[in-house]
Write a protein that holds these residues in place. Structure first.
Motif, PDB file in Angstrom:
ATOM      1  N   GLY A 264      20.838 -32.263  23.914  1.00 43.20           N
ATOM      2  CA  GLY A 264      21.654 -31.360  24.720  1.00 43.20           C
ATOM      3  C   GLY A 264      22.496 -32.100  25.737  1.00 43.20           C
ATOM      4  O   GLY A 264      23.636 -31.711  26.020  1.00 43.20           O
ATOM      5  N   MET A 265      21.953 -33.176  26.307  1.00 43.80           N
ATOM      6  CA  MET A 265      22.709 -33.941  27.295  1.00 43.80           C
ATOM      7  C   MET A 265      23.947 -34.591  26.667  1.00 43.80           C
ATOM      8  O   MET A 265      25.012 -34.685  27.285  1.00 43.80           O
ATOM      9  CB  MET A 265      21.816 -35.021  27.922  1.00 43.80           C
ATOM     10  N   ALA A 266      23.804 -35.043  25.422  1.00 46.83           N
ATOM     11  CA  ALA A 266      24.926 -35.696  24.741  1.00 46.83           C
ATOM     12  C   ALA A 266      25.972 -34.701  24.260  1.00 46.83           C
ATOM     13  O   ALA A 266      27.159 -35.019  24.205  1.00 46.83           O
ATOM     14  CB  ALA A 266      24.411 -36.513  23.551  1.00 46.83           C
ATOM     15  N   THR A 267      25.533 -33.480  23.917  1.00 46.64           N
ATOM     16  CA  THR A 267      26.457 -32.512  23.327  1.00 46.64           C
ATOM     17  C   THR A 267      26.983 -31.503  24.344  1.00 46.64           C
ATOM     18  O   THR A 267      28.195 -31.359  24.520  1.00 46.64           O
ATOM     19  CB  THR A 267      25.786 -31.762  22.167  1.00 46.64           C
ATOM     20  N   LEU A 268      26.094 -30.795  25.026  1.00 44.93           N
ATOM     21  CA  LEU A 268      26.527 -29.694  25.879  1.00 44.93           C
ATOM     22  C   LEU A 268      26.756 -30.080  27.333  1.00 44.93           C
ATOM     23  O   LEU A 268      27.176 -29.230  28.122  1.00 44.93           O
ATOM     24  CB  LEU A 268      25.502 -28.557  25.808  1.00 44.93           C
ATOM     25  N   VAL A 269      26.499 -31.336  27.704  1.00 45.94           N
ATOM     26  CA  VAL A 269      26.836 -31.787  29.056  1.00 45.94           C
ATOM     27  C   VAL A 269      27.906 -32.880  28.961  1.00 45.94           C
ATOM     28  O   VAL A 269      29.066 -32.662  29.309  1.00 45.94           O
ATOM     29  CB  VAL A 269      25.597 -32.278  29.826  1.00 45.94           C
ATOM     30  N   PHE A 270      27.541 -34.058  28.458  1.00 45.98           N
ATOM     31  CA  PHE A 270      28.547 -35.102  28.279  1.00 45.98           C
ATOM     32  C   PHE A 270      29.649 -34.640  27.319  1.00 45.98           C
ATOM     33  O   PHE A 270      30.838 -34.898  27.539  1.00 45.98           O
ATOM     34  CB  PHE A 270      27.913 -36.386  27.742  1.00 45.98           C
ATOM     35  N   GLY A 271      29.256 -33.932  26.262  1.00 49.45           N
ATOM     36  CA  GLY A 271      30.230 -33.475  25.279  1.00 49.45           C
ATOM     37  C   GLY A 271      31.295 -32.578  25.866  1.00 49.45           C
ATOM     38  O   GLY A 271      32.472 -32.634  25.474  1.00 49.45           O
ATOM     39  N   VAL A 272      30.915 -31.714  26.834  1.00 50.10           N
ATOM     40  CA  VAL A 272      31.892 -30.833  27.487  1.00 50.10           C
ATOM     41  C   VAL A 272      32.890 -31.656  28.290  1.00 50.10           C
ATOM     42  O   VAL A 272      34.103 -31.421  28.231  1.00 50.10           O
ATOM     43  CB  VAL A 272      31.175 -29.810  28.392  1.00 50.10           C
ATOM     44  N   ALA A 273      32.401 -32.634  29.050  1.00 55.14           N
ATOM     45  CA  ALA A 273      33.306 -33.495  29.815  1.00 55.14           C
ATOM     46  C   ALA A 273      34.194 -34.311  28.878  1.00 55.14           C
ATOM     47  O   ALA A 273      35.394 -34.470  29.125  1.00 55.14           O
ATOM     48  CB  ALA A 273      32.492 -34.416  30.730  1.00 55.14           C
ATOM     49  N   PHE A 274      33.619 -34.824  27.814  1.00 55.17           N
ATOM     50  CA  PHE A 274      34.367 -35.610  26.824  1.00 55.17           C
ATOM     51  C   PHE A 274      35.500 -34.789  26.204  1.00 55.17           C
ATOM     52  O   PHE A 274      36.587 -35.298  25.940  1.00 55.17           O
ATOM     53  CB  PHE A 274      33.401 -36.083  25.733  1.00 55.17           C
ATOM     54  N   ALA A 275      35.248 -33.500  26.007  1.00 55.25           N
ATOM     55  CA  ALA A 275      36.242 -32.639  25.365  1.00 55.25           C
ATOM     56  C   ALA A 275      37.321 -32.143  26.317  1.00 55.25           C
ATOM     57  O   ALA A 275      38.479 -32.000  25.924  1.00 55.25           O
ATOM     58  CB  ALA A 275      35.541 -31.443  24.718  1.00 55.25           C
ATOM     59  N   THR A 276      36.943 -31.872  27.572  1.00 52.57           N
ATOM     60  CA  THR A 276      37.862 -31.160  28.462  1.00 52.57           C
ATOM     61  C   THR A 276      38.490 -32.000  29.564  1.00 52.57           C
ATOM     62  O   THR A 276      39.556 -31.629  30.073  1.00 52.57           O
ATOM     63  CB  THR A 276      37.132 -29.973  29.123  1.00 52.57           C
ATOM     64  N   GLN A 277      37.861 -33.091  29.959  1.00 50.25           N
ATOM     65  CA  GLN A 277      38.423 -33.878  31.055  1.00 50.25           C
ATOM     66  C   GLN A 277      39.650 -34.660  30.588  1.00 50.25           C
ATOM     67  O   GLN A 277      39.660 -35.287  29.532  1.00 50.25           O
ATOM     68  CB  GLN A 277      37.372 -34.834  31.628  1.00 50.25           C
ATOM     69  N   GLU A 278      40.674 -34.614  31.411  1.00 44.17           N
ATOM     70  CA  GLU A 278      41.970 -35.190  31.031  1.00 44.17           C
ATOM     71  C   GLU A 278      41.889 -36.674  30.698  1.00 44.17           C
ATOM     72  O   GLU A 278      42.586 -37.170  29.825  1.00 44.17           O
ATOM     73  CB  GLU A 278      42.968 -34.961  32.172  1.00 44.17           C
ATOM     74  N   GLY A 279      41.006 -37.393  31.394  1.00 40.22           N
ATOM     75  CA  GLY A 279      40.916 -38.828  31.183  1.00 40.22           C
ATOM     76  C   GLY A 279      40.549 -39.225  29.762  1.00 40.22           C
ATOM     77  O   GLY A 279      40.965 -40.285  29.283  1.00 40.22           O
ATOM     78  N   TYR A 280      39.768 -38.370  29.068  1.00 40.08           N
ATOM     79  CA  TYR A 280      39.383 -38.689  27.694  1.00 40.08           C
ATOM     80  C   TYR A 280      40.466 -38.328  26.687  1.00 40.08           C
ATOM     81  O   TYR A 280      40.458 -38.821  25.556  1.00 40.08           O
ATOM     82  CB  TYR A 280      38.076 -37.973  27.336  1.00 40.08           C
ATOM     83  N   GLY A 281      41.367 -37.455  27.070  1.00 40.74           N
ATOM     84  CA  GLY A 281      42.523 -37.148  26.240  1.00 40.74           C
ATOM     85  C   GLY A 281      42.257 -36.368  24.970  1.00 40.74           C
ATOM     86  O   GLY A 281      43.066 -36.425  24.033  1.00 40.74           O
ATOM     87  N   ASN A 282      41.150 -35.633  24.904  1.00 43.68           N
ATOM     88  CA  ASN A 282      40.877 -34.860  23.688  1.00 43.68           C
ATOM     89  C   ASN A 282      41.506 -33.468  23.701  1.00 43.68           C
ATOM     90  O   ASN A 282      41.556 -32.810  22.667  1.00 43.68           O
ATOM     91  CB  ASN A 282      39.364 -34.755  23.470  1.00 43.68           C
TER      92      ASN A 282
END
Length: 452
Positions: A264-282
């Motif tokens: 859950g930490m990799a998908t629904l916590v880090f994964g949310v930041a990875f998907a939505t934060q501008e710095g990651y560009g997704n």
């Protein structure tokens, strides 16, 4: 008769009978309300807090700091586990559940009133951390007390099924939190949502305070707990002392098994930041990933009681091994789906990973942990094992962000491999634990007393 040790029981017939349905319902409702509060914070930590409570200028630092405040709530959980676990083991499951609910509701309500970094500077994140610590302390006693009550009320052949409802309640709480966040994020502009919209679900926790008091005060203690004599209870050591002295290896195994929460930490916590934060560009929006979280929890609502009942048929260990290893193996695939920019693929992955594989583990672990410890230290054993493990797991999102900040290549492979390795460690701990399905509470008590 209850089977603790000689001279420690009263006739159970004189103090009532088991009521698994009422216990399961009270556990479900209480867990739903309390985890509504906790889920709100985890969503806001990824979606809102980096810009609201931390200085602008470095997106990576803001994300790491915000996710770290999410993790801080888990630091206080072991303390809450020791204090509230002892309360539950000595003074009853009902008392600790009522207190934990009220404390959680108050802390969450106050988060909704906090001024921003722009208004009061560094004091804003300091106050945020303080309230998060209170949240962590309070939630530490919830699932341990609720699942102990359900296990002790349930028939031996259906403990897995009934105890799974407390876990289903936690998922419903997450759905409720997301269900309030989602329309606000969709209807309001980004500026409105960041300024005041996110506060509304937190302020609604005032209702949680009232509902929690009404629900918890009506819960009845399990007959097996009431069967203990007051004199025998008064002579016992502090539960945490007895836990460490008599069940240390069991405790360590349960802590390691809890690291399966890395999924859950990799998908629904880090994964949310990875998907939505501008710095990651997704390029995914806040609204889109609130839908992803919502779908994962809706599927879990359906699958949890199914896997809970299945654990009564085929065993706890089997489901925990398949669920943990399968979910860990696919965590990197979920992050890869985000990187591909395909929302449909993300939905498929989250349903398989969070809705199926992780719920095999999640629906089973509460019953399995409770069955590892004798009644006199059951709440403490469960609470300490779960919350120490979660404290460690809660720092994984910040560690993942530090290892793979914006601009890093091969993020799905790097983070996915790390998550899978952690799940393998947890699986070994589960494999080394004895199967407990169908064993009577009396036999479990006798077996646990003989443990070194």
């Amino acid at each position: 008769m209850s089977t603790t040790t000689a001279g420690e029981v009263r006739p159970e017939a004189s103090i009532g009978k088991r009521d698994p349905k009422k216990a399961a319902m009270s556990g479900w409702i209480g867990s739903a309300l309390e985890y509504y509060d906790f889920a709100l914070y985890s969503q806001a930590a990824a979606l809102v807090f980096p810009t609201v409570f931390f200085p602008s200028g470095n997106a990576t630092v803001a994300i790491i700091a915000s996710l770290a405040t999410y993790a801080v709530g888990y630091v206080s959980r072991p303390i809450g586990a020791i204090v509230l676990g002892a309360w539950g083991d000595r003074h009853g499951r009902k008392n600790v559940l009522t207190f934990a609910m009220l404390l959680m509701g108050c802390a969450t309500f106050l988060v909704g009133l906090l001024p921003t970094f722009g208004q009061i500077g560094i004091l804003a994140p300091i106050l945020l951390v303080a309230l998060r610590l209170i949240q962590g302390f309070a939630v530490a006693g919830e699932l341990g007390g609720a699942s102990a009550m359900i296990v002790e009320h349930s028939p031996d052949s259906r403990r897995g099924f009934f105890a799974s409802f407390s876990l289903q309640g936690t998922q419903f709480g997450s759905i409720l939190a997301t269900g309030l966040m989602l329309p606000l994020a969709a209807i309001l502009s980004d500026e409105q949502f960041q300024t005041w919209g996110w506060r509304i679900p937190f302020l609604l926790s005032a209702l949680v305070i009232l509902a929690g008091w009404i629900i918890r005060r009506r819960v009845q203690e399990p007959p097996v707990f009431l069967a203990q004599s007051d004199a025998a209870m008064a002579k016992r050591r502090l539960p945490i002392v007895e836990l460490v002295q008599t069940h240390l290896w069991v405790l360590i195994r349960c802590i390691l098994m809890t690291l399966t929460n890395v999924i859950g930490m990799a998908t629904l916590v880090f994964g949310v930041a990875f998907a939505t934060q501008e710095g990651y560009g997704n390029g995914f929006t806040t609204s889109e990933f609130l839908w992803v979280t919502l779908v994962a929890n809706v599927v879990a609502i359906v699958t949890i009681p199914i896997f809970g009942a299945l654990s009564d048929k085929i065993g706890r260990r089997t489901l925990m091994l398949i669920g943990g290893i399968g979910g860990g193996l696919l965590a990197g695939v979920y992050l890869w789906a985000i990187e591909q920019g395909s929302l449909a693929l993300v939905f498929v992955c989250v349903i398989v990973i969070q809705g199926v594989f992780f719920q095999m583990w999640n629906a089973t672990f509460a019953t399995f942990y409770q069955e590892q410890f004798p009644m006199r230290i059951r709440v403490t054993g469960f609470a300490v094992a779960q919350n120490v493990g979660l404290m460690i797991a809660a720092f994984f999102p910040s560690i993942f962000t530090a290892i793979a900040p914006p601009g890093t290549t091969n993020i799905p492979l790097v983070i996915g491999s790390l998550a899978f390795g952690i799940c393998l460690v947890a699986a070994v701990a589960a494999f080394l634990s004895d199967e407990t399905k169908g064993t009577s509470l009396e036999d479990l008590e006798t077996k646990s007393i003989k443990l070194p």
